[in-house]
Design an enzyme around this catalytic site. Structure first.
Site, PDB file in Angstrom:
ATOM      1  N   ARG A  64       3.269  10.531  -1.696  1.00  0.00           N
ATOM      2  CA  ARG A  64       4.373   9.562  -1.858  1.00  0.00           C
ATOM      3  C   ARG A  64       5.406  10.049  -2.880  1.00  0.00           C
ATOM      4  NH1 ARG A  64       1.866   7.859   1.922  1.00  0.00           N
ATOM      5  NH2 ARG A  64       1.597   5.677   2.515  1.00  0.00           N
TER       6      ARG A  64
ATOM      7  N   SER B  56       2.877  -0.889   1.783  1.00  0.00           N
ATOM      8  CA  SER B  56       2.072  -0.823   0.555  1.00  0.00           C
ATOM      9  C   SER B  56       2.985  -1.010  -0.642  1.00  0.00           C
ATOM     10  CB  SER B  56       1.391   0.539   0.437  1.00  0.00           C
ATOM     11  OG  SER B  56       0.527   0.758   1.513  1.00  0.00           O
TER      12      SER B  56
ATOM     13  N   GLU C 256       4.832   1.579  -5.447  1.00  0.00           N
ATOM     14  CA  GLU C 256       5.270   2.588  -4.499  1.00  0.00           C
ATOM     15  C   GLU C 256       6.678   2.230  -4.016  1.00  0.00           C
ATOM     16  OE1 GLU C 256       4.660   4.400  -0.178  1.00  0.00           O
ATOM     17  OE2 GLU C 256       4.336   2.315  -0.590  1.00  0.00           O
TER      18      GLU C 256
HETATM   19  N1  EPU Z   1      -9.370  -2.020   1.232  1.00  0.00           N
HETATM   20  C1  EPU Z   1      -9.826  -3.131   0.568  1.00  0.00           C
HETATM   21  N2  EPU Z   1      -9.190  -4.319   0.791  1.00  0.00           N
HETATM   22  C2  EPU Z   1      -8.146  -4.459   1.633  1.00  0.00           C
HETATM   23  C3  EPU Z   1      -7.689  -3.318   2.342  1.00  0.00           C
HETATM   24  C4  EPU Z   1      -8.322  -2.094   2.108  1.00  0.00           C
HETATM   25  O1  EPU Z   1     -10.773  -3.073  -0.204  1.00  0.00           O
HETATM   26  O2  EPU Z   1      -7.595  -5.558   1.746  1.00  0.00           O
HETATM   27  C5  EPU Z   1     -10.004  -0.702   0.926  1.00  0.00           C
HETATM   28  C6  EPU Z   1     -11.083  -0.318   1.904  1.00  0.00           C
HETATM   29  O3  EPU Z   1     -12.080   0.361   1.170  1.00  0.00           O
HETATM   30  C7  EPU Z   1     -10.372   0.657   2.833  1.00  0.00           C
HETATM   31  C8  EPU Z   1      -9.429   1.352   1.877  1.00  0.00           C
HETATM   32  O4  EPU Z   1      -9.016   0.308   0.985  1.00  0.00           O
HETATM   33  O5  EPU Z   1     -11.258   1.569   3.404  1.00  0.00           O
HETATM   34  C9  EPU Z   1      -8.217   1.989   2.544  1.00  0.00           C
HETATM   35  O6  EPU Z   1      -7.494   1.002   3.255  1.00  0.00           O
HETATM   36  P1  EPU Z   1      -6.413   1.405   4.367  1.00  0.00           P
HETATM   37  O7  EPU Z   1      -7.008   2.354   5.337  1.00  0.00           O
HETATM   38  O8  EPU Z   1      -5.824   0.152   4.896  1.00  0.00           O
HETATM   39  O9  EPU Z   1      -5.340   2.252   3.552  1.00  0.00           O
HETATM   40  P2  EPU Z   1      -4.623   2.064   2.141  1.00  0.00           P
HETATM   41  O10 EPU Z   1      -5.162   3.108   1.210  1.00  0.00           O
HETATM   42  O11 EPU Z   1      -4.677   0.669   1.674  1.00  0.00           O
HETATM   43  C10 EPU Z   1      -2.791   3.839   2.696  1.00  0.00           C
HETATM   44  C11 EPU Z   1      -1.293   3.907   2.691  1.00  0.00           C
HETATM   45  C12 EPU Z   1      -0.719   3.183   3.883  1.00  0.00           C
HETATM   46  C13 EPU Z   1      -1.254   3.838   5.150  1.00  0.00           C
HETATM   47  C14 EPU Z   1      -2.781   3.789   5.121  1.00  0.00           C
HETATM   48  C15 EPU Z   1      -3.392   4.581   6.241  1.00  0.00           C
HETATM   49  C16 EPU Z   1      -0.665   4.147   0.370  1.00  0.00           C
HETATM   50  C17 EPU Z   1      -0.007   3.518  -0.818  1.00  0.00           C
HETATM   51  N3  EPU Z   1      -0.765   3.384   1.454  1.00  0.00           N
HETATM   52  O12 EPU Z   1      -3.123   2.454   2.527  1.00  0.00           O
HETATM   53  O13 EPU Z   1       0.686   3.327   3.861  1.00  0.00           O
HETATM   54  O14 EPU Z   1      -0.774   3.212   6.314  1.00  0.00           O
HETATM   55  O15 EPU Z   1      -3.270   4.390   3.893  1.00  0.00           O
HETATM   56  O16 EPU Z   1      -3.225   5.943   6.002  1.00  0.00           O
HETATM   57  O17 EPU Z   1      -1.041   5.305   0.303  1.00  0.00           O
HETATM   58  C18 EPU Z   1       2.719   2.350   3.132  1.00  0.00           C
HETATM   59  O18 EPU Z   1       2.848   3.335   2.401  1.00  0.00           O
HETATM   60  O19 EPU Z   1       3.573   1.441   3.151  1.00  0.00           O
HETATM   61  C19 EPU Z   1       1.527   2.231   3.945  1.00  0.00           C
HETATM   62  C20 EPU Z   1       1.270   1.161   4.684  1.00  0.00           C
END
Ligand code: EPU
Length: 348
Positions: free
Chosen positions: A162, A234, A333
Site C-alpha cells: 500500500r 479498508s 490506509e
Molecule cells: N478478520 C477478522 N475479522 C473480520 C475480517 C477479517 O478477524 O471482520 C481476519 C481473519 O483472520 C481473516 C483476516 O482478517 O482471515 C484477513 O481478512 P481478509 O481476507 O478479509 O483481508 P484483510 O487483511 O482484512 C486485505 C486488504 C483488502 C483486500 C484483502 C484481500 C489491506 C489493508 N486490506 O484485507 O484490501 O481486499 O486483504 O486481499 O491490506 C482495500 O485495501 O481497500 C481492501 C479491501
C-alpha cells in the site's frame, strides 16, 4: 473551471464537502491550463480520481483536478507478453474486465477494486495475493516542477505494501497520466491467498475467468458496495510487527492470525487489522452516523448522513483502543484531506 462544486457524489464515503474550484481534466492541455490557473491564484491542488480511497474532512479551499483522461492502447503484443498503456481516468474494474475478455492475464485477483487506473500505482492496490505494482512496467506522469511528461520505470516507483513514491517524495510534484502494464497471455494464476484457494477448491481446471469470478464473489460477500453504503474499502493498513511481537501477542491472546512477509523464522509478520479491531469489540459498532461494517471490521461505513468528523472520531477511538489493548498503532490506509496533524496524528 467550475466554482463551489459539490464533492459528495465524487467520494465513495459520500461525505459532504465542496471544492472552491473544480476542473474536469480530460486532456493534457486542460491539465496545463488548470495548473497555470492554480499557480497564478496560489491555490492548493487536490488530484482526485475515483474518490474511493479518500476521507474529505472539510471543504477544499483550492482547485480539485478530477482526472478523466481516457483510452487504452496496446504498445506491443508478441503473442505471449502484452504491453498496454491505459489512461488514468479509466475505471479500474472495467479495465480488469477488458483484460480478461482479451485474454491478457495477471490482474484477475484485482477484480472489483473500486477507483480509477491512475490511482492504482499510488497506493499500489492489492488483493488476494497480487499487487498492481507487480504488473506495472512504468508510469507516465506530468512533472509539475519541470512542466514536462516523464516516464517512471516500475523499479523507481518504490512499490511496497500500500505504498509508492507517489505517496511520498512525488506526492505534490507528479500527476499520473497513464499507466503501462505488462500482462501475459499464458500467465500462471496466483492462488496463494487461502480464502481464494478455498473458494476454488475442487474446480478443475482453474481458469483466469474462474479466478475473476471467485474474487468478485468473495468481495461481494464481504465488502459493502459504496453505491449502497458509503465506504472507502479498508480504512487501516494491516500492521507489520516483528516475529517476537507476534509470539508475545499469541501468548497473551491465544491464536492471533498473521502471516510472515518473507522467508525465515524471524521474518516480520503482517497482522490482520480486522482481527485486532474485531477482538477489541468494534465490529458492527456505530458512533453517530459512522460505523464499523458488520461483515468486515477493517471497513468503516457511512450509515447515511455522516459528517467527516463522525468517521474521524470513530477511527481515532478504534486506534486508541487497539493501541491500549494490543500496544499496536494502526495506520490509516485511506488518504485524509487535509492530512492529520498535531493531536490528530498522535495515533496515526
Ligand atoms: N478478520 C477478522 N475479522 C473480520 C475480517 C477479517 O478477524 O471482520 C481476519 C481473519 O483472520 C481473516 C483476516 O482478517 O482471515 C484477513 O481478512 P481478509 O481476507 O478479509 O483481508 P484483510 O487483511 O482484512 C486485505 C486488504 C483488502 C483486500 C484483502 C484481500 C489491506 C489493508 N486490506 O484485507 O484490501 O481486499 O486483504 O486481499 O491490506 C482495500 O485495501 O481497500 C481492501 C479491501
Amino acid at each position: 473551471m467550475q466554482q463551489n462544486v459539490d464533492l459528495q457524489p465524487l467520494n465513495s464515503f459520500g461525505l459532504p464537502a465542496r471544492a472552491r474550484w473544480f476542473c474536469a481534466v480530460d486532456t493534457l492541455d486542460t491539465l496545463q491550463q488548470a495548473l497555470q490557473f492554480a499557480r497564478v491564484q496560489a491555490l492548493p491542488v487536490l488530484v482526485l480520481g475515483g474518490g474511493s480511497n479518500i476521507l474529505l474532512r472539510e471543504d477544499f479551499p483550492g482547485l480539485v483536478l478530477h482526472m478523466q483522461l481516457r483510452g487504452l492502447q496496446v504498445l506491443e503484443d508478441d503473442g505471449d507478453t502484452v504491453r498496454v498503456q491505459v489512461a488514468c481516468g479509466e475505471n479500474w474494474h472495467a479495465f480488469v474486465s477488458e483484460c480478461l475478455a482479451q485474454g491478457w492475464h495477471g490482474l484477475e485477483n484485482l477484480a472489483l477494486i473500486p477507483g480509477s487506473v491512475g490511482a492504482a500505482p499510488i497506493q499500489n492496490i492489492g488483493a488476494y495475493g497480487v499487487e498492481a505494482g507487480e504488473r506495472i512496467e512504468s508510469v507516465l506522469v506530468w512533472n509539475r516542477d519541470t512542466s514536462a511528461v516523464e516516464q517512471i520505470a516500475a523499479a523507481d516507483c518504490e512499490f511496497a505494501y500500500r505504498d509508492s513514491v507517489f505517496k511520498r517524495q512525488y506526492r505534490d510534484s507528479r500527476i499520473i497520466l497513464h499507466v503501462v502494464f505488462r500482462l501475459q497471455r499464458h500467465a500462471a494464476l496466483n492462488l496463494s491467498y487461502s480464502t481464494l484457494a478455498q473458494a476454488l477448491a475442487g474446480q478443475q481446471p482453474v481458469t483466469p475467468q474462474a479466478v475473476f469470478d471467485a474474487v468478485c464473489r468473495i468481495r461481494r460477500s464481504r465488502l459493502p458496495d459504496p453505491a449502497e453504503l458509503g465506504n472507502a474499502g479498508s480504512f487501516f493498513k494491516n500492521p507489520v510487527v516483528s516475529a517476537a511481537c507476534h509470539r508475545e501477542l499469541q501468548q497473551r491472546f491465544g491464536d492471533v492470525p498473521g502471516h510472515a512477509v518473507d522467508a525465515g523464522a524471524e521474518a516480520p509478520v503482517k497482522l490482520p487489522a480486522a482481527w485486532l479491531i474485531e477482538r477489541a469489540g468494534w465490529k458492527g459498532r456505530r458512533l453517530a452516523q459512522a460505523g464499523v461494517y458488520e461483515k468486515q471490521a477493517l471497513v468503516l461505513v457511512n450509515h447515511g448522513g455522516a459528517r467527516a468528523q463522525d468517521v474521524v472520531d470513530l477511527a481515532q477511538a478504534i486506534m486508541a483502543d487497539v493501541r491500549k489493548q494490543f500496544g499496536i498503532a494502526l495506520e490509516p490506509e485511506v488518504q485524509w484531506v487535509p492530512a492529520p496533524q498535531g493531536e490528530d496524528a498522535r495515533d496515526c
